[in-house]
Design a protein around this motif. Structure first.
Motif, PDB file in Angstrom:
ATOM      1  N   GLY A   1      64.431  90.175  43.212  1.00  0.00           N
ATOM      2  CA  GLY A   1      63.211  89.516  43.675  1.00  0.00           C
ATOM      3  C   GLY A   1      62.263  89.122  42.559  1.00  0.00           C
ATOM      4  O   GLY A   1      61.244  88.466  42.798  1.00  0.00           O
TER       5      GLY A   1
ATOM      6  N   ARG B   1      59.425  83.623  51.387  1.00  0.00           N
ATOM      7  CA  ARG B   1      58.324  82.739  51.020  1.00  0.00           C
ATOM      8  C   ARG B   1      58.150  82.761  49.498  1.00  0.00           C
ATOM      9  O   ARG B   1      57.799  83.795  48.915  1.00  0.00           O
ATOM     10  CB  ARG B   1      57.017  83.196  51.686  1.00  0.00           C
ATOM     11  CG  ARG B   1      57.040  83.102  53.208  1.00  0.00           C
ATOM     12  CD  ARG B   1      57.044  81.656  53.690  1.00  0.00           C
ATOM     13  NE  ARG B   1      57.058  81.583  55.141  1.00  0.00           N
ATOM     14  CZ  ARG B   1      58.173  81.455  55.886  1.00  0.00           C
ATOM     15  NH1 ARG B   1      59.355  81.377  55.299  1.00  0.00           N
ATOM     16  NH2 ARG B   1      58.101  81.383  57.192  1.00  0.00           N
ATOM     17  N   CYS B   2      58.374  81.640  48.874  1.00  0.00           N
ATOM     18  CA  CYS B   2      58.169  81.533  47.430  1.00  0.00           C
ATOM     19  C   CYS B   2      56.723  81.892  47.087  1.00  0.00           C
ATOM     20  O   CYS B   2      55.790  81.503  47.800  1.00  0.00           O
ATOM     21  CB  CYS B   2      58.480  80.091  47.001  1.00  0.00           C
ATOM     22  SG  CYS B   2      58.215  79.782  45.248  1.00  0.00           S
ATOM     23  N   VAL B   3      56.546  82.660  46.011  1.00  0.00           N
ATOM     24  CA  VAL B   3      55.193  83.097  45.661  1.00  0.00           C
ATOM     25  C   VAL B   3      54.322  81.917  45.208  1.00  0.00           C
ATOM     26  O   VAL B   3      53.100  82.010  45.216  1.00  0.00           O
ATOM     27  CB  VAL B   3      55.195  84.167  44.538  1.00  0.00           C
ATOM     28  CG1 VAL B   3      55.910  85.426  45.002  1.00  0.00           C
ATOM     29  CG2 VAL B   3      55.798  83.630  43.252  1.00  0.00           C
TER      30      VAL B   3
ATOM     31  N   CYS C   1      60.842  87.025  39.528  1.00  0.00           N
ATOM     32  CA  CYS C   1      60.955  85.646  39.085  1.00  0.00           C
ATOM     33  C   CYS C   1      61.392  85.634  37.617  1.00  0.00           C
ATOM     34  O   CYS C   1      60.815  86.337  36.779  1.00  0.00           O
ATOM     35  CB  CYS C   1      59.607  84.945  39.243  1.00  0.00           C
ATOM     36  SG  CYS C   1      59.672  83.207  38.827  1.00  0.00           S
TER      37      CYS C   1
ATOM     38  N   TYR D   1      64.429  83.212  41.160  1.00  0.00           N
ATOM     39  CA  TYR D   1      64.316  84.668  41.354  1.00  0.00           C
ATOM     40  C   TYR D   1      65.688  85.320  41.250  1.00  0.00           C
ATOM     41  O   TYR D   1      66.683  84.790  41.758  1.00  0.00           O
ATOM     42  CB  TYR D   1      63.747  84.977  42.743  1.00  0.00           C
ATOM     43  CG  TYR D   1      62.423  84.317  43.039  1.00  0.00           C
ATOM     44  CD1 TYR D   1      61.222  84.964  42.749  1.00  0.00           C
ATOM     45  CD2 TYR D   1      62.376  83.045  43.618  1.00  0.00           C
ATOM     46  CE1 TYR D   1      60.000  84.362  43.025  1.00  0.00           C
ATOM     47  CE2 TYR D   1      61.162  82.446  43.902  1.00  0.00           C
ATOM     48  CZ  TYR D   1      59.981  83.103  43.603  1.00  0.00           C
ATOM     49  OH  TYR D   1      58.775  82.502  43.881  1.00  0.00           O
TER      50      TYR D   1
ATOM     51  N   SER E   1      61.532  88.558  50.568  1.00  0.00           N
ATOM     52  CA  SER E   1      60.635  87.665  51.301  1.00  0.00           C
ATOM     53  C   SER E   1      61.165  86.237  51.245  1.00  0.00           C
ATOM     54  O   SER E   1      61.648  85.783  50.212  1.00  0.00           O
ATOM     55  CB  SER E   1      59.242  87.719  50.681  1.00  0.00           C
ATOM     56  OG  SER E   1      58.472  86.637  51.167  1.00  0.00           O
TER      57      SER E   1
ATOM     58  N   ARG F   1      54.825  79.007  48.793  1.00  0.00           N
ATOM     59  CA  ARG F   1      55.373  79.581  50.026  1.00  0.00           C
ATOM     60  C   ARG F   1      56.503  78.762  50.651  1.00  0.00           C
ATOM     61  O   ARG F   1      56.799  78.902  51.842  1.00  0.00           O
ATOM     62  CB  ARG F   1      54.263  79.864  51.053  1.00  0.00           C
ATOM     63  CG  ARG F   1      53.222  80.807  50.491  1.00  0.00           C
ATOM     64  CD  ARG F   1      52.282  81.382  51.499  1.00  0.00           C
ATOM     65  NE  ARG F   1      52.874  82.180  52.561  1.00  0.00           N
ATOM     66  CZ  ARG F   1      53.401  83.397  52.413  1.00  0.00           C
ATOM     67  NH1 ARG F   1      53.435  83.953  51.218  1.00  0.00           N
ATOM     68  NH2 ARG F   1      53.876  84.046  53.433  1.00  0.00           N
TER      69      ARG F   1
ATOM     70  N   CYS G   1      63.926  78.040  44.121  1.00  0.00           N
ATOM     71  CA  CYS G   1      63.105  77.422  45.163  1.00  0.00           C
ATOM     72  C   CYS G   1      63.293  75.908  45.141  1.00  0.00           C
ATOM     73  O   CYS G   1      63.280  75.273  44.077  1.00  0.00           O
ATOM     74  CB  CYS G   1      61.637  77.781  44.952  1.00  0.00           C
ATOM     75  SG  CYS G   1      60.566  77.022  46.196  1.00  0.00           S
TER      76      CYS G   1
ATOM     77  N   LEU H   1      59.084  88.624  44.452  1.00  0.00           N
ATOM     78  CA  LEU H   1      59.158  88.617  45.907  1.00  0.00           C
ATOM     79  C   LEU H   1      59.253  90.050  46.412  1.00  0.00           C
ATOM     80  O   LEU H   1      59.857  90.902  45.745  1.00  0.00           O
ATOM     81  CB  LEU H   1      60.407  87.852  46.365  1.00  0.00           C
ATOM     82  CG  LEU H   1      60.473  86.389  45.959  1.00  0.00           C
ATOM     83  CD1 LEU H   1      61.886  85.849  46.185  1.00  0.00           C
ATOM     84  CD2 LEU H   1      59.451  85.570  46.753  1.00  0.00           C
TER      85      LEU H   1
END
Ligand code: FES
Ligand code: FE2
Length: 361
Positions: free
Chosen positions: A87, A54-56, A89, A83, A52, A59, A76, A104
């Protein structure tokens, strides 16, 4: 309701769009596939990983600087969540404990024939062995030119465009179209077991359009075969054979005096109403002639852009009639209608979103 078929492999990029990690740094490559923002990068071992974009945390896109790759992690660019290639972290700022939910979504990826394929849907249903092939794009004995154009239209419009090449005579006259394309009838063959579709048009005595005259050097009339092989929902191969009239393949199937071109399209939805139009032209002649490569690249891109313009117009028309609309189909549409049916079957339903109402006369 979505018109995008899920639980399918789609081409996300060319392999060369995701560079090797010389030196370990760089930025991830981002692209939206089937409405899902995905970031791609290569590990130090060269494997493509997809997750993904989009950073958790808040985003921020991981493909957007100042997000960056550091060894086999992506950091990020907003607050530093880091990550791994799986995926998960591995570091957050200001505390040693990494929340368990900080991971992710990962996507199955296969790199094959110069394409990076990504599986959209339930990852447990991803079978790497089912990725459709276009081997000529990375095969000795073939030279390929390729590109990608953004298309402001739903993917089905491009699928149906490519399965009905009679439009070459009108939309692409002066490039690849001659009168014989529209005049010659097609044969359509659906392999229900394999779920693939073949549409063939064999022209015995046709004008040679500039696309082939300039690349092959043929000056007179030609025998021109177009054999389309489509694997729904997204991989299209046109096996094109041209030769001077009278030149036929040998009894053993060899065809040393014919010219062969594989025109490959990967049709990947970006969103419901926009599409990545990947195109490639592989040839088995003039392999080292850079001027032929330059000509075919420019010529095919021109043709693709003619479709992009026409289909953009069509998308606006179709979108203005959201409650359905009447069409009138004729023999030339047999391949397109078969593709519609196969794609609808893949979608697990007999109808797609905003289904066009087709009638056969
Ligand atoms: S948005 Fe990514 S670390 Fe905050
Ligand atoms: Fe076209």
């Amino acid at each position: 309701m979505t018109s995008i078929v899920r639980d399918q492999w789609y081409v996300a990029a060319y392999g060369h769009e995701i560079p090797p990690r010389d030196g370990g740094g760089g930025t991830a490559f981002g692209r939206t596939i089937c409405g899902e923002p995905i970031s791609f990068w290569r590990t130090s071992g060269g494997e493509v990983t997809a997750m993904s974009d989009r950073c958790v945390h808040r985003r921020f896109p991981l493909s957007q600087a100042p997000s960056r790759l550091v060894e086999d992690t992506v950091v990020c660019g907003y607050h530093g969540f880091t990550y791994g290639a799986d995926g998960v972290c591995v570091a957050v700022p200001g505390q040693t404990r990494v929340p368990r939910a900080a991971r992710l979504r990962r996507y199955p990826v296969v790199e094959l024939d110069g394409f990076v394929w990504v599986f959209i849907g339930d990852p447990d249903r991803a079978d790497a062995g089912s990725v459709p092939r276009a081997p000529w794009l990375a095969l000795e004995g073939w030279t390929t030119v390729c590109g990608r154009e953004p298309l402001a239209a739903r993917a089905s419009l491009l699928v149906e465009n490519l399965l009905d090449l009679s439009h070459e005579t009108y939309l692409h006259s002066g490039h690849i179209g001659t009168p014989e394309v529209a005049e010659t009838s097609i044969t359509v063959d659906v392999d229900e077991q394999a779920g693939t579709l073949r549409v063939s048009r064999h022209m015995a005595d046709a004008g040679c359009p500039p696309f082939y005259a300039r690349s092959t050097g043929i000056t007179g009339r030609i025998t021109r075969w177009q054999d389309i092989e489509f694997t729904p929902p997204c991989l299209y191969r046109l096996h094109s054979r041209v030769a001077p009239v009278g030149v036929v393949p040998n009894a053993d199937g060899g065809d040393p005096d014919g010219f062969h071109v594989k025109v490959v399209y990967a049709i990947t939805p970006e969103t419901e109403t926009s599409t990545h139009d990947f195109w490639a032209v592989a040839r088995d002649f003039a392999l080292d002639d850079a001027s032929v490569s330059a000509y075919l690249r420019e010529s095919n891109r021109t043709v693709v852009l003619q479709d992009v313009t026409a289909l953009g117009v069509l998308e606006r028309v179709v979108a203005s009639e959201p409650d359905g609309y009447q069409e009138l189909s004729i023999n030339i549409d047999t391949g397109s209608l078969a593709a519609r049916r196969l794609i609808a079957r893949l979608a697990g339903s007999a109808t797609l979103a905003s289904p066009p109402v087709a009638s056969r006369r």
